[in-house]
Each structure stands twice: as C-alpha cells, then as structure tokens.
Design a protein around this motif. Structure first.
Motif, PDB file in Angstrom:
ATOM      1  N   GLY A 102       0.789  -1.121   0.104  1.00 36.09           N
ATOM      2  CA  GLY A 102      -0.008  -0.009  -0.015  1.00 36.09           C
ATOM      3  C   GLY A 102       0.894   1.431  -0.111  1.00 36.09           C
ATOM      4  O   GLY A 102       2.047   1.202   0.457  1.00 36.09           O
ATOM      5  N   GLU A 103       0.171   2.242  -0.509  1.00 33.67           N
ATOM      6  CA  GLU A 103       1.056   3.686  -0.331  1.00 33.67           C
ATOM      7  C   GLU A 103       0.085   4.555   0.602  1.00 33.67           C
ATOM      8  O   GLU A 103      -1.183   4.609   0.554  1.00 33.67           O
ATOM      9  N   SER A 104       0.947   5.115   1.279  1.00 32.32           N
ATOM     10  CA  SER A 104       0.393   6.483   2.492  1.00 32.32           C
ATOM     11  C   SER A 104      -0.756   5.824   3.178  1.00 32.32           C
ATOM     12  O   SER A 104      -0.498   4.965   3.834  1.00 32.32           O
ATOM     13  N   MET A 105      -1.995   6.194   2.902  1.00 28.03           N
ATOM     14  CA  MET A 105      -3.251   5.789   3.695  1.00 28.03           C
ATOM     15  C   MET A 105      -3.258   4.185   3.596  1.00 28.03           C
ATOM     16  O   MET A 105      -3.434   3.319   4.317  1.00 28.03           O
ATOM     17  N   GLY A 106      -3.133   3.580   2.358  1.00 29.94           N
ATOM     18  CA  GLY A 106      -3.053   2.345   1.722  1.00 29.94           C
ATOM     19  C   GLY A 106      -2.241   1.583   2.598  1.00 29.94           C
ATOM     20  O   GLY A 106      -2.153   0.449   3.168  1.00 29.94           O
TER      21      GLY A 106
ATOM     22  N   VAL B 226       4.471  -4.501   1.943  1.00 29.89           N
ATOM     23  CA  VAL B 226       5.440  -3.570   1.531  1.00 29.89           C
ATOM     24  C   VAL B 226       4.650  -2.197   2.035  1.00 29.89           C
ATOM     25  O   VAL B 226       3.608  -2.100   1.361  1.00 29.89           O
ATOM     26  N   ALA B 227       5.059  -1.452   2.646  1.00 27.45           N
ATOM     27  CA  ALA B 227       4.446  -0.248   3.074  1.00 27.45           C
ATOM     28  C   ALA B 227       5.200   1.028   2.464  1.00 27.45           C
ATOM     29  O   ALA B 227       6.213   1.239   3.107  1.00 27.45           O
ATOM     30  N   GLN B 228       4.798   1.855   1.615  1.00 27.81           N
ATOM     31  CA  GLN B 228       5.392   2.842   1.086  1.00 27.81           C
ATOM     32  C   GLN B 228       4.916   4.204   1.800  1.00 27.81           C
ATOM     33  O   GLN B 228       3.503   4.217   1.550  1.00 27.81           O
ATOM     34  N   CYS B 229       5.653   5.133   2.397  1.00 31.24           N
ATOM     35  CA  CYS B 229       5.232   6.239   2.978  1.00 31.24           C
ATOM     36  C   CYS B 229       4.162   5.932   4.070  1.00 31.24           C
ATOM     37  O   CYS B 229       2.906   6.681   4.059  1.00 31.24           O
TER      38      CYS B 229
END
Length: 283
Positions: free
Chosen positions: A139-143, A161-164
């Motif tokens: 996910g990205e950001s909130m995701g 995987v957690a982006q930002c």
C-alpha cells in the motif's frame, strides 16, 4: 473557535472521496503492459458496504497474489504503476477502491479501523476465486497504513510492503495540521482531542485506534518500509518509528530525494526489483 476547528478535523479525517467510475481503458492498458487479463470484482464488507476492485491475472501466474492499496483522496487507478511490474513478475494483483473512495461504498473512512477487515474480506475472495498459494500486501500512504493494520486480522499474509506509511493517525494528524497552519503542536492538542470526541459522538469511531504502529509491534510478518526522505506529507520519521518498534520483522529503505508521490519514479527499475525480490524472498 476550538469547537469549529474540531468539527473540521473530524470531518476532514473521515470525509469520503467519491470519484467518477474508474477508467476501464487504464485497466486494459495496464493489463496489456503486464501481459495479463483483468475483470471487475465486488464484495460486501462486514457492515454491508459494497467494495469494488479490479482483479488482474497474469498470463503465467506464479501462485502469488498481491492486494494493492491506494492512498487517501485517490482510487485504484493510482496504483496501476505498481500493478504493471507485479503482473510482469507473475503475480495476480487485486486493486480495490478503499471504502469511501472511488466507487466503493462506505459512509466515511477510518484509516484502517474498518479497512483492515475489508482486506481480510478481499483475501477470502481471492482464495475462493483464484488459484492463490501465497498472499502478499502492498500500500501507499493511507493504503500503507491499512495494509499494516491488517497484519492483526489477516494471518495469511506472507510479507507486505508499506510505502510512506503513517505510524499512528494521531501523530500524522498533528503533522498535517502543523504543516498547513504553522501552529505549534502543543497548541493543536485541544483541537485534535475535541475532534476525536466529535468523531466518536457523531460517527461512532475513535480514530486514535488507527495505529499501524501497534500492529507492527506485534507482528511476525516481514515488512518492507519504503519512505522518501523528502516527504513533506508524511515525514519519514514515521517509518523510522515503525522500524524501531519491531526491527526483527521490518526492513527500512529510505529513498534520498524522494517525496511522498515520486518514490517509484525516482528509479523505477530499482524500485520494482526491490519489491519483487522482497515478495520472492518470502514464499
């Protein structure tokens, strides 16, 4: 003035982000780029909200599937850049519109409190409808925050995987308000706390429970944290905090010069290789 500010905090935090129906043409282009097929998917959430997604199936599936989540004020189309390289590597990819976003249902968003259960429901759907042997999340950001919070409710995840990501909703709320108003964090405390009270009273949800940090602290699932060092939206100290909470389960990759929105585009080949290798290393 405090009450007005607090109502605004609660409203903005839980505000829904409806968009026109996702463009099927973009789904088709992504499928072609990844040598895959695609279809619509739909499930009811635990609270009966209808959740909608695209499911992409590679020509030669490798047995792995990735639930790929977008950020706030976005939709499934925002993560298609990630879907393409995952499909090329043989992964089945599910790209949901998060509740309150795109064309998914839901009266408000909760930054993982309800969305973690949505991830579990989508995982059930994947195992019922596709020949999935291994489940991953990204996910990205909130995701990213949502996929981390789902670690507490979805035991089939092999790696994520957690982006930002944000560490806690409370911490990122202070960051956002401080960056937009310039008001020092100690002076924001009463506004944010009254916002929580308003949110509980009107929506029945306590946003202080939105805590990727707590989920990461208790997990044994391998987590790759990726964060741009020039991120002014969610400062990279959030990923540092998550890593410090459980260094045995987490790996931290800080990307110099990358902002909140261009971590992938800084070096697409390196980024894609790193993510695919991460999933491949956790069968």
């Amino acid at each position: 003035m405090l009450l007005v500010g607090s109502v605004a905090v609660a409203h903005l935090a839980t505000h829904i982000y409806r968009r026109p129906a996702p463009d099927a043409g973009r789904a088709e282009k992504s499928a072609q780029a990844g040598q895959a097929s695609w279809a619509d998917a739909e499930i009811p959430a635990a609270d009966a909200a209808m959740l909608r997604a695209w499911i992409f199936t590679p020509r030669t599936p490798n047995g792995g599937a990735v639930i790929l989540l977008h950020g706030v004020n976005a939709s499934r189309t925002g993560v298609l850049g990630h879907a393409r390289y995952l499909l090329a590597a043989g992964y089945t990819v599910l790209t949901p519109d998060s509740r309150g976003h795109g064309v998914s249902g839901g009266d408000f968003i909760t930054y993982g409190i309800k969305e973690a259960a949505d991830v579990h429901a989508w995982a059930d759907w994947l195992f019922r409808n596709r020949p999935v042997a291994r489940l991953y999340g990204m996910g990205e950001s909130m995701g990213a925050g949502i996929i981390l919070e789902s670690l507490a409710t979805e035991p089939r995840l092999r790696a994520v995987v957690a982006q930002c990501p944000f560490a806690t909703f409370e911490e990122v709320a202070y960051d956002r308000l401080n960056s937009r108003t310039g008001i020092p964090e100690p002076l924001l405390w009463p506004v944010i706390q009254l916002g929580y009270i308003y949110g509980r009273a009107t929506l029945g949800v306590d946003l202080r429970q939105a805590s990727p940090l707590e989920a990461v602290r208790q997990t044994h699932v391998p987590v790759l944290l990726i964060h741009g060092m020039a991120d002014r939206n969610i400062p990279y100290r959030h990923s540092q905090e998550l890593h410090a909470a459980n260094p045995a389960a987490t790996t931290l990759w800080l990307v110099p010069g990358a902002s909140h929105f261009n971590t992938l585009s800084r070096d697409p080949e390196l980024y894609a290789r790193t993510v695919v290798d991460w999933f491949e290393g956790h069968h």
